[in-house]
Scaffold this motif. Structure first.
Motif, short mmCIF file in Angstrom:
data_model
loop_
_atom_site.label_atom_id
_atom_site.label_comp_id
_atom_site.label_asym_id
_atom_site.label_seq_id
_atom_site.Cartn_x
_atom_site.Cartn_y
_atom_site.Cartn_z
N CYS A 1 0.84 -1.20 0.00
CA CYS A 1 0.00 0.00 0.00
C CYS A 1 0.87 1.24 0.00
CB CYS A 1 -0.94 0.00 1.22
SG CYS A 1 -0.09 0.30 2.78
N ASN A 2 0.24 2.38 -0.26
CA ASN A 2 0.90 3.67 -0.09
C ASN A 2 0.24 4.38 1.09
OD1 ASN A 2 -1.55 4.45 -1.14
ND2 ASN A 2 -0.73 5.23 -3.06
N ASP A 3 0.37 5.69 1.15
CA ASP A 3 -0.19 6.42 2.29
C ASP A 3 -1.71 6.51 2.27
OD1 ASP A 3 2.27 6.97 3.50
OD2 ASP A 3 2.62 8.67 2.17
N THR A 4 -2.33 6.16 1.15
CA THR A 4 -3.78 6.35 1.02
C THR A 4 -4.52 5.08 0.65
OG1 THR A 4 -3.29 8.59 0.22
CG2 THR A 4 -5.55 7.82 -0.01
N TYR A 5 -4.02 4.31 -0.31
CA TYR A 5 -4.77 3.19 -0.86
C TYR A 5 -3.96 1.90 -0.80
CZ TYR A 5 -7.41 7.06 -2.95
OH TYR A 5 -8.12 8.21 -3.14
N VAL A 6 -4.68 0.80 -0.95
CA VAL A 6 -4.06 -0.52 -1.13
C VAL A 6 -3.73 -0.69 -2.60
CG1 VAL A 6 -4.36 -3.00 -0.90
CG2 VAL A 6 -5.31 -1.46 0.83
N LEU A 7 -2.53 -1.13 -2.90
CA LEU A 7 -2.09 -1.25 -4.29
C LEU A 7 -2.06 -2.69 -4.80
CD1 LEU A 7 0.84 1.34 -4.30
CD2 LEU A 7 -1.57 1.71 -4.82
N GLY A 8 -1.80 -3.64 -3.93
CA GLY A 8 -1.70 -5.02 -4.39
C GLY A 8 -1.73 -5.99 -3.23
N TRP A 9 -2.09 -7.24 -3.54
CA TRP A 9 -2.11 -8.31 -2.54
C TRP A 9 -1.88 -9.63 -3.25
CZ3 TRP A 9 -5.99 -5.04 -3.89
CH2 TRP A 9 -7.06 -5.58 -4.60
N TYR A 10 -1.38 -10.61 -2.50
CA TYR A 10 -1.04 -11.91 -3.08
C TYR A 10 -1.11 -12.96 -1.99
CZ TYR A 10 1.53 -15.49 -5.68
OH TYR A 10 1.91 -16.64 -6.30
N VAL A 11 -1.78 -14.07 -2.26
CA VAL A 11 -1.93 -15.14 -1.28
C VAL A 11 -0.85 -16.19 -1.55
CG1 VAL A 11 -3.63 -16.37 -2.70
CG2 VAL A 11 -3.50 -16.82 -0.25
N CYS A 12 -0.23 -16.70 -0.49
CA CYS A 12 0.84 -17.68 -0.60
C CYS A 12 0.86 -18.53 0.66
CB CYS A 12 2.19 -16.99 -0.81
SG CYS A 12 2.61 -15.82 0.49
N ARG A 13 1.71 -19.54 0.66
CA ARG A 13 1.83 -20.40 1.84
C ARG A 13 2.72 -19.78 2.91
NH1 ARG A 13 0.14 -25.65 1.55
NH2 ARG A 13 -0.65 -26.35 -0.47
N SER A 14 3.72 -19.03 2.50
CA SER A 14 4.63 -18.38 3.44
C SER A 14 5.34 -17.24 2.73
CB SER A 14 5.64 -19.38 4.02
OG SER A 14 6.46 -19.90 2.97
N GLU A 15 6.00 -16.41 3.49
CA GLU A 15 6.76 -15.30 2.92
C GLU A 15 8.07 -15.84 2.35
OE1 GLU A 15 6.86 -11.55 5.16
OE2 GLU A 15 5.66 -12.55 6.68
N ASN A 16 8.21 -15.76 1.05
CA ASN A 16 9.44 -16.17 0.38
C ASN A 16 9.68 -15.26 -0.82
OD1 ASN A 16 8.06 -17.54 -2.04
ND2 ASN A 16 7.18 -18.67 -0.30
N SER A 17 10.84 -15.38 -1.42
CA SER A 17 11.21 -14.46 -2.50
C SER A 17 10.30 -14.61 -3.71
CB SER A 17 12.67 -14.71 -2.90
OG SER A 17 12.85 -16.04 -3.34
N ARG A 18 9.88 -15.83 -4.04
CA ARG A 18 9.01 -16.02 -5.22
C ARG A 18 7.65 -15.37 -5.01
NH1 ARG A 18 11.23 -20.96 -4.27
NH2 ARG A 18 9.28 -21.72 -3.36
N ALA A 19 7.10 -15.49 -3.81
CA ALA A 19 5.81 -14.86 -3.53
C ALA A 19 5.93 -13.33 -3.58
CB ALA A 19 5.29 -15.32 -2.17
N TRP A 20 7.00 -12.80 -2.99
CA TRP A 20 7.19 -11.35 -3.03
C TRP A 20 7.38 -10.85 -4.47
CZ3 TRP A 20 5.68 -8.43 0.64
CH2 TRP A 20 5.79 -8.80 1.97
N GLU A 21 8.08 -11.63 -5.29
CA GLU A 21 8.27 -11.23 -6.68
C GLU A 21 6.93 -11.17 -7.42
OE1 GLU A 21 11.04 -13.83 -8.52
OE2 GLU A 21 12.67 -13.35 -7.12
N SER A 22 6.05 -12.11 -7.13
CA SER A 22 4.73 -12.10 -7.77
C SER A 22 3.93 -10.87 -7.39
CB SER A 22 3.96 -13.37 -7.39
OG SER A 22 4.66 -14.53 -7.78
#
Length: 371
Positions: free
Chosen positions: A110-131
């Motif tokens: 998100c930024n200071d005002t709105y939500v910009l993106g979201w992604y569902v995954c099994r855990s926090e990892n580099s591939r999920a963050w890249e998506s």
């Protein structure tokens, strides 16, 4: 009075009597088609669904114990509200992951005002963050709590973006190792140094704080070097937790992510990601707490609905139901892809198929057939 338009050609219509159920019929002046105008309650039903989802109301308090409400709004649980693609660069972005179950995590940006993106995954990892980051334009600074694999994803997707580690989370990590009432002098002093992180306002104070951390290590070097022999005969550090706390701070200093907010930017850069923790994660947890008892799939979709309705320009209810994927559409896509993959595997591979050149020759007098 609002004029009725033909659903086939869009031309204006006139009244044309009533049908057997006493509903008004309309006739088009252009194509002369006759129809009965139906009342589309989808917009109203979706509004009721979202009002209930974002409130503390329970279905038990509704008329009929919520049976009519569930019948009208059950179709909205099949929709997957997907994030838009952000092509306009931002100055500051905040990222964090919220866990809904043991192996269900939703990454949010998100930024200071709105939500910009979201992604569902099994855990926090580099591939999920890249998506997640690949659909968002690279900002100048991104603030994170140090989730697993995030730094690697930023270096790959946003190579020119500066990373700021949330100072409060860095302090909490030290507090986890030292506790607030450390029994050793070294632990108490390190906890005090970690608390000073929250009060640093300029580069000079940051440099002095780094020197104090080095002085702390020199002062307690003998104490930190103490070893303990385990029952199996191996030696390990006696004060391993203090060394881990110190190493967490040293790694942030070496990676140059602890004092990024003190650099001369054209904007005021915060040192924490309180924006996403308080304004987004806290409200999502409150929503799930108010409607506890939902299945894990509905919890995921509830978070998706919350995030989508807090984007900059969410679509209208009709466009949402027309554009967004559903369980059925996703299942059809998966079955199509799966059947195509099975078909490709059944095709003979290299060396097994017939070579066209072995049966047809471009040269009328092939020399390789000569004896």
């Amino acid at each position: 009075m609002k004029k009725v338009k033909c659903p086939y050609c869009g031309f204006f219509c006139i009244k044309y009597g009533k049908n057997h159920t006493r509903k008004q019929r309309w006739q088009c002046k252009s194509c002369f088609s006759v129809f009965v105008q139906s009342n589309d309650t989808t917009t109203y039903d979706l509004k009721c669904f979202l009002d209930w989802l974002f409130s503390k109301d329970t279905q038990k308090e509704m008329m009929g114990a919520g049976r009519n409400f569930r019948r009208k709004t059950n179709k909205f649980w099949e929709v997957w509200p997907m994030p838009p693609k952000i092509e306009q660069p931002q100055s500051i972005l905040y990222v964090d992951g919220i866990y809904l179950a043991r192996k269900v995590c939703i990454l949010i940006c998100c930024n200071d005002t709105y939500v910009l993106g979201w992604y569902v995954c099994r855990s926090e990892n580099s591939r999920a963050w890249e998506s997640l980051l690949s659909r968002i334009a690279a900002p100048t600074v991104v603030i994170s709590d140090g989730g697993t694999g995030f730094r690697k994803a930023v270096q790959k997707v946003w190579p020119k973006t500066k990373l700021q580690r949330c100072v409060f989370h860095a302090f909490c990590q030290v507090r986890r190792y030292t506790t607030t009432r450390s029994k050793s002098l070294a632990g108490a002093e390190l906890y005090g140094l970690a608390r000073q992180l929250l009060q640093i306002k300029d580069r000079d104070e940051a440099i002095q704080w780094t020197r104090d951390l080095q002085s702390w290590h020199g002062k307690h070097k003998t104490f930190l070097d103490e070893l303990t022999r385990e029952p199996n005969g191996n030696l390990r550090s006696t004060h391993e937790r203090l060394l881990k706390a110190e190493k967490s701070l040293i790694n942030l200093i070496k990676s140059d992510t602890l004092f990024t907010y003190l650099r001369p930017f054209d904007f005021a850069c915060p040192s924490t990601n309180n924006r996403i923790e308080g304004a987004i994660n806290a409200q999502i947890r409150a929503m799930l707490r108010n409607h506890r008892g939902m299945s894990i799939e509905r919890r995921i979709k509830a978070v998706f609905w919350w995030c989508y309705m807090h984007t900059k320009k969410p679509l209208s209810p009709k466009e949402i139901l027309k554009v967004m994927p559903t369980d059925t559409s996703i299942s059809n896509i998966y079955n199509t892809m799966n059947s195509r993959a099975r078909l490709e595997k059944s095709i003979p591979t290299w060396g097994d198929a017939i070579v066209w050149g072995e049966l047809h020759h471009s040269d009328p007098y092939p020399t390789h057939l000569w004896d």
